[in-house]
Design an enzyme around this catalytic site. Structure first.
Site, PDB file in Angstrom:
ATOM      1  N   PRO A   1       0.802  -1.223   0.000  1.00  0.00           N
ATOM      2  CA  PRO A   1       0.000   0.000   0.000  1.00  0.00           C
ATOM      3  C   PRO A   1       0.837   1.276   0.000  1.00  0.00           C
ATOM      4  CG  PRO A   1      -0.799  -1.534   1.666  1.00  0.00           C
ATOM      5  CD  PRO A   1       0.436  -2.133   1.088  1.00  0.00           C
ATOM      6  N   ASN A   2       0.397   2.218  -0.825  1.00  0.00           N
ATOM      7  CA  ASN A   2       0.963   3.573  -0.889  1.00  0.00           C
ATOM      8  C   ASN A   2       2.354   3.642  -1.525  1.00  0.00           C
ATOM      9  OD1 ASN A   2      -1.239   5.007   0.480  1.00  0.00           O
ATOM     10  ND2 ASN A   2      -0.635   3.778   2.240  1.00  0.00           N
TER      11      ASN A   2
ATOM     12  N   ARG B   1       5.487  10.787  -2.837  1.00  0.00           N
ATOM     13  CA  ARG B   1       5.029  10.488  -1.467  1.00  0.00           C
ATOM     14  C   ARG B   1       6.123  10.851  -0.457  1.00  0.00           C
ATOM     15  NH1 ARG B   1       4.364   4.572   1.474  1.00  0.00           N
ATOM     16  NH2 ARG B   1       3.579   5.412   3.440  1.00  0.00           N
TER      17      ARG B   1
ATOM     18  N   TYR C   1      10.929   9.021   1.796  1.00  0.00           N
ATOM     19  CA  TYR C   1      11.026   7.874   0.886  1.00  0.00           C
ATOM     20  C   TYR C   1      11.871   8.134  -0.356  1.00  0.00           C
ATOM     21  CZ  TYR C   1       7.303   6.205   3.901  1.00  0.00           C
ATOM     22  OH  TYR C   1       6.585   5.803   5.007  1.00  0.00           O
TER      23      TYR C   1
ATOM     24  N   ASN D   1       8.255  -5.220  -0.321  1.00  0.00           N
ATOM     25  CA  ASN D   1       8.077  -4.097   0.600  1.00  0.00           C
ATOM     26  C   ASN D   1       6.586  -4.060   0.930  1.00  0.00           C
ATOM     27  OD1 ASN D   1       7.721  -1.737   2.009  1.00  0.00           O
ATOM     28  ND2 ASN D   1       9.069  -0.520   0.699  1.00  0.00           N
TER      29      ASN D   1
ATOM     30  N   ALA E   1       2.889  -0.535   5.301  1.00  0.00           N
ATOM     31  CA  ALA E   1       2.386  -0.628   6.677  1.00  0.00           C
ATOM     32  C   ALA E   1       1.829  -2.004   7.014  1.00  0.00           C
ATOM     33  CB  ALA E   1       1.328   0.449   6.902  1.00  0.00           C
TER      34      ALA E   1
ATOM     35  N   ASP F   1       0.664 -15.213   6.432  1.00  0.00           N
ATOM     36  CA  ASP F   1       0.302 -16.599   6.110  1.00  0.00           C
ATOM     37  C   ASP F   1       0.605 -16.908   4.647  1.00  0.00           C
ATOM     38  OD1 ASP F   1      -0.501 -17.188   8.665  1.00  0.00           O
ATOM     39  OD2 ASP F   1      -2.650 -17.013   8.262  1.00  0.00           O
TER      40      ASP F   1
ATOM     41  N   GLU G   1      12.633  -8.826   2.767  1.00  0.00           N
ATOM     42  CA  GLU G   1      11.779  -7.679   3.105  1.00  0.00           C
ATOM     43  C   GLU G   1      12.615  -6.403   2.993  1.00  0.00           C
ATOM     44  OE1 GLU G   1       9.457  -8.217   6.636  1.00  0.00           O
ATOM     45  OE2 GLU G   1       9.226  -6.049   6.977  1.00  0.00           O
TER      46      GLU G   1
ATOM     47  N   HIS H   1      12.493  -2.082   3.326  1.00  0.00           N
ATOM     48  CA  HIS H   1      11.836  -0.816   3.656  1.00  0.00           C
ATOM     49  C   HIS H   1      12.772   0.314   3.267  1.00  0.00           C
ATOM     50  CE1 HIS H   1       8.552  -2.739   5.740  1.00  0.00           C
ATOM     51  NE2 HIS H   1       9.445  -3.549   6.268  1.00  0.00           N
ATOM     52  N   LEU H   2      12.241   1.282   2.545  1.00  0.00           N
ATOM     53  CA  LEU H   2      13.055   2.424   2.133  1.00  0.00           C
ATOM     54  C   LEU H   2      13.585   3.201   3.330  1.00  0.00           C
ATOM     55  CD1 LEU H   2      10.387   3.280  -0.444  1.00  0.00           C
ATOM     56  CD2 LEU H   2      12.773   3.174  -1.160  1.00  0.00           C
ATOM     57  N   SER H   3      12.704   3.447   4.285  1.00  0.00           N
ATOM     58  CA  SER H   3      13.084   4.239   5.452  1.00  0.00           C
ATOM     59  C   SER H   3      13.593   3.329   6.560  1.00  0.00           C
ATOM     60  CB  SER H   3      11.870   5.038   5.943  1.00  0.00           C
ATOM     61  OG  SER H   3      10.829   4.159   6.348  1.00  0.00           O
TER      62      SER H   3
ATOM     63  N   ARG I   1      11.840   5.643  13.364  1.00  0.00           N
ATOM     64  CA  ARG I   1      10.580   6.366  13.199  1.00  0.00           C
ATOM     65  C   ARG I   1       9.618   6.042  14.353  1.00  0.00           C
ATOM     66  NH1 ARG I   1       8.445   5.529   7.340  1.00  0.00           N
ATOM     67  NH2 ARG I   1       7.173   7.315   7.993  1.00  0.00           N
TER      68      ARG I   1
ATOM     69  N   ARG J   1       6.015   1.411  14.035  1.00  0.00           N
ATOM     70  CA  ARG J   1       6.700   0.817  12.871  1.00  0.00           C
ATOM     71  C   ARG J   1       7.863  -0.094  13.277  1.00  0.00           C
ATOM     72  NH1 ARG J   1       4.783   4.053   8.548  1.00  0.00           N
ATOM     73  NH2 ARG J   1       4.255   6.146   9.265  1.00  0.00           N
TER      74      ARG J   1
END
Ligand code: DQA
Length: 143
Positions: free
Chosen positions: A10-11, A18, A23, A73, A76, A86, A97, A99-101, A106, A110
């Site tokens: 999402p997003n 964004r 990001y 990625n 959230a 699952d 996995e 994550h950019l940030s 943060r 998170r």
């Protein structure tokens, strides 16, 4: 040709505009191209998908059991995406996995990922470079 799944949640379809201070300014298309470059030498091609809904991500994973590995990625959904967890538990190949940030620098909500214990590795905080590094990790470790 063997395929690598690049799955963004999402997003992440609006990367570039964004919250660029968090990001970065690379778009998702830039990232997809970069991952493609990294895996091309191994004779792999990237299948890139982005979904704003957890169910669509699950369906994509279920449809991707033939891929050689995946870069995910989850956005959230890292926080409480139990159905996504699952689905990843049944994904038969290694996945990373990303994550950019730096999620640990943060907000505290998170700081935990329900998915990370299943991942072959986790890369956070390196921006778009993290996807390239994840691709390199798959290239180096998938037999
Ligand atoms: C993110 C971090 C998540 O906490 C956030 O919800 C995102 C992006 C990242 O790439 O830094 O959507 O996954």
């Amino acid at each position: 040709m063997p395929e690598v799944l690049l799955l963004n949640g999402p997003n992440l379809g609006i990367l570039g505009s964004r919250e660029p201070e968090i990001y970065g300014t690379d778009t998702l298309a830039d990232i997809e191209r970069a991952v493609g470059e990294e895996v091309a030498g191994r004779g792999w091609r990237v299948v890139a998908r982005q979904h704003d809904c957890e169910g669509e991500m699950i369906r994509t994973i279920q449809d991707s059991y033939e891929t050689v590995g995946a870069i995910v990625n989850p956005g959230a959904l890292m926080i409480a995406g139990w159905s996504l967890r699952d689905a990843l538990a049944n994904y038969p190949r290694p996945w990373l996995e990303v994550h950019l940030s730096n999620v640990w620098a943060r907000e505290s909500f998170r700081h935990d990922s329900v998915l990370a214990p299943l991942a072959a590795g986790v890369i956070v905080g390196l921006g778009a470079l993290g996807y390239r590094l994840a691709a390199r990790a798959l290239v180096a470790t998938v037999p």
